[in-house]
Design an enzyme around this catalytic site. Structure first.
Site, PDB file in Angstrom:
ATOM      1  N   ASP A 564       0.856  -1.189   0.000  1.00 38.16           N
ATOM      2  CA  ASP A 564       0.000   0.000   0.000  1.00 38.16           C
ATOM      3  C   ASP A 564       0.895   1.243   0.000  1.00 38.16           C
ATOM      4  O   ASP A 564       2.087   1.158  -0.249  1.00 38.16           O
ATOM      5  CB  ASP A 564      -0.946  -0.015   1.215  1.00 38.16           C
ATOM      6  N   ASP A 565       0.325   2.396   0.286  1.00 36.94           N
ATOM      7  CA  ASP A 565       1.097   3.636   0.216  1.00 36.94           C
ATOM      8  C   ASP A 565       1.775   3.962   1.538  1.00 36.94           C
ATOM      9  O   ASP A 565       1.714   5.073   2.033  1.00 36.94           O
ATOM     10  CB  ASP A 565       0.186   4.782  -0.228  1.00 36.94           C
TER      11      ASP A 565
END
Ligand code: WTA
Length: 694
Positions: A564-565
């Site tokens: 994910d980020d």
């Protein structure tokens, strides 16, 4: 204070659908995990004394933990003190719904049982006659400063602070913020809160005033505990001014903290030179010794909250991870015992700061619940020189040493000599946490630090999980450099594909967990909806960790990093959106996009693409000023390693930033840019490439 929202249209930060995650094929490492066939087995001598000496013994316990979790954990929980035992209905000690399709996600362990984790970590041992045993050896930043507390002394200190908190009106369920460096007062403060049923919210003392204020605004503590200043390596950090600024920000937004208990750390800053607000600020040493050194226990329900700890996610606002008491207690103690093969003669040192989950579960609660002797270190691994860790190991005869790959890589750069200068003969078990450990760092740790004698427990887990999830049990099976090996008791990993289908055998997948374990986090503070959408919506029926993972032919698990980020810088979790928000808060920044790059020491580094406002020109001063904006909003540890000027960012026609392309430009992998024809303006890419070295 909530940071201003970044202007990037942020749709890639919406993690509620599986499609939003990085494809598993894009996770690449310069040093790939090609050590699948290299096995490192503990010697006979180690195995003879190990708590779990074979894979068969593990398998028998593991099977029971999955087939009969209630019986398995209930037996272990019975070894602790419960003022009132949990009610047993048909032997059930837990209930859960992990599947959002079936209603709200809910987890409960030992509900109805009354206990206290501080009692179990301290009083229980003192009453068993171990009061004179050392609890903490404290080692200062400067090698000639140290101290020590026995279990009895620690208990007295905790009680005095607990009595102070009660005197200030702190009650069961109230939040207390703690912003302290690694003084003994930090775990003392955590335990004092736990003793009276207050909920501690420790904020790492490297966070900025803005970040501290954001956390204060969220949990509204009655009291904040801090210190005026601290030495960190060769520098003094003045924490009190950060706290003052944070409290001013929160006051302006309607949250007033009435008591600021401040430890006077005279060797870093004199009291007279400390900024002070009469009526609110109180010197720790002036009041605490006047309080009684015994304090009644507040018995709490197993499901009453123990602490909040904020962590970064895919969106801007940090998440208040909430852990409760009973399951967390049982799980951290048990994982500590088995993953480090803990024996009562051991001296244990974990280099983590109590400001992070590792310092909660494996500096404070897990070890103290086992009545361990724990080294607390105020300083940094390479101060005054690269031999400091091994000097400390010899000084206290440390047997179990637990640190992060980033520290190992940084020490490795100084060569073998600073290690070999010290004997390290006491060492028995080594540990690693926070990020994937690359095989060459693993081997250096094993060969040079551990003299090929000490198994390495590479423990995979998260703030959310509370305790170890995938970890070696030293002596039980052969290790592979870079693999966290197998699940702990009660943990059922599942590797799923982008459609949420569980994969079998050898595979790469998104790492999920089936079913709860005792220290599952129960919610995100005052945001249960976000808890569900972030962790339980992407892959229905599972908890989703945010990590990618490979399973090899022998069933070993290999963590490959976040999908994910979230960027993992020196083992610290930083959300790309948080850094972007900080950058766009700068008056000359129009837009920003942040991606991770590989970093030799830190594991990952922060690479920021920045678009300036009309008419602003590029300069080194502006780069510094942008970095300062990040330091100011988040903290120095989140400062970008590289700022790349971007006349514009590559976007799809719907305005979504193509981070995939930015990652490739940052990594200088220009032949892997892929299809750029879907961009609104493909010309942007060449402009960015041209600015690489500007
Ligand atoms: C990463 C720290 C590989 C992972 C305890 C996870 C790891 C995030 C390991 C959690 C490990 C932690 N091998 N990756 N042994 N340990 N991670 O919440 O990406 O600060 O999701 O908890 O660190 O970071 P957190």
């Amino acid at each position: 204070m909530a940071p201003p929202h970044s202007t990037n249209g942020g749709s890639e930060h919406d993690s509620s659908t599986a499609a939003a995650f990085a494809s598993l094929d894009t996770v690449s490492h310069s040093e790939s995990f090609n050590t699948e066939h290299e096995l490192f087995d503990a010697g006979h001598k180690f195995k003879e004394g190990a708590l779990i000496s074979s894979k068969e013994k593990y398998a028998a316990m593991y099977t029971r933990s999955i087939k009969d979790p209630d019986g398995f954990w209930s037996d272990i929980a019975s070894e602790f003190y419960w003022e009132t035992k949990w009610p047993e209905e048909n032997g059930k000690v837990h209930t859960e719904n992990f599947d959002i399709r079936k209603g709200p996600v809910k987890v409960e362990w030992f509900k109805g049982g009354k206990t206290n984790i501080c009692y179990n970590a301290l009083d229980r041992h003192v009453q068993a006659g171990k009061g004179n045993q050392v609890a903490f050896y404290w080692e200062g930043n400067s090698p000639d400063l140290d101290g020590c507390l026995t279990y009895s002394e620690l208990l007295q200190r905790v009680c005095q602070l607990a009595n102070f908190l009660k005197d200030k009106g702190v009650k069961k369920g109230d939040a207390v913020a703690i912003y302290l460096p690694m003084l003994m007062e930090l775990p003392i403060a955590m335990l004092a809160c736990a003793r009276i049923g207050a909920v501690h919210s420790v904020v790492f003392a490297g966070f900025s005033a803005e970040s501290l204020a954001q956390r204060v605004l969220d949990c509204k503590p009655k009291v904040i505990i801090t210190c005026n200043a601290v030495w960190r390596g060769p520098k003094v950090l003045v924490l009190k001014t950060i706290v003052d600024e944070a409290l001013t920000i929160s006051l302006a937004q309607g949250v007033s903290v009435d008591v600021c208990l401040t430890y006077a750390n005279d060797i870093a800053l004199a009291r007279e030179k400390t900024a002070w607000q009469d009526g609110r600020d109180i010197w720790y040493q002036d009041v605490i010794p006047n309080f009684a050194s015994s304090c009644d226990i507040q018995w709490v329900d197993a499901e009453d909250p123990l602490f909040l700890l904020y962590t970064s996610g895919s969106t801007g606002k940090p998440k208040g991870v909430l852990h409760t008491t009973g399951g967390y207690m049982v799980y951290t103690a048990t994982t500590f015992k088995y993953a480090f093969d803990y024996h009562q003669e051991d001296v244990y040192w974990c280099t983590a700061d109590c400001g992070w989950i590792t310092g909660h579960s494996y500096v404070t609660y897990g070890p103290l619940l086992n009545c361990a002797k724990v080294v607390l270190f105020e300083g940094v691994p390479n101060y005054p020189d690269a031999g400091r860790c091994w000097e400390i190991v010899d000084k206290y005869n440390v047997t179990i040493f637990y640190t992060a790959p980033t520290a190992i890589r940084s020490l490795m750069r100084s060569g073998d000599e600073p290690v070999k200068r010290y004997s390290r003969k006491s060492l028995r078990v080594l540990g690693s946490v926070g990020e994937p450990i690359n095989p060459s760092a693993w081997k250096w740790y094993y060969e040079v630090v551990g003299d090929e004698r000490c198994p390495i427990s590479d423990t995979w887990w998260q703030t959310e999980t509370g305790g170890f999830m995938i970890t070696p049990l030293p002596g039980a099976w052969a290790l592979k450099p870079g693999s966290a090996t197998f699940p702990f008791f009660g943990i059922q990993p599942a590797l799923v594909d982008e459609n949420g289908k569980e994969l079998e055998g050898v595979c790469n997948g998104y790492l999920c967990i089936k079913g709860s374990w005792p220290s599952t986090f129960r919610t995100l503070y005052e945001d249960h909806a976000r808890y569900e959408t972030t962790y339980f919506a992407p892959f229905k029926g599972y908890y989703f960790s945010g990590d990618g993972c490979h399973r090899d032919a022998d069933g070993y698990y290999w963590l490959t990093g976040r999908v994910d980020d979230v960027i993992n810088v020196s083992g610290h979790r930083i959300g790309t959106a948080e850094v972007e928000s900080a950058l766009v808060s700068h008056s000359q920044c129009a837009e920003a996009a942040v991606v991770a790059i590989e970093h030799e020491v830190k594991g990952q580094g922060i690479y920021a693409f920045v678009t300036l406002k009309e008419g602003v020109s590029y300069s080194e001063e502006l780069r510094t000023s942008l970095r300062n904006a990040v330091r100011h909003q988040i903290g120095a540890f989140a400062s970008p390693d590289r700022i790349h000027w971007a006349p514009a960012l590559p976007k799809t026609r719907s305005g979504k930033i193509m981070r995939r392309i930015l990652r490739k430009i940052a990594a200088k992998q220009l032949d892997e840019l892929g299809d750029i024809s879907t961009l609104a303006d493909p010309g942007v890419v060449q402009e960015l490439i041209d600015l690489t070295d500007v």
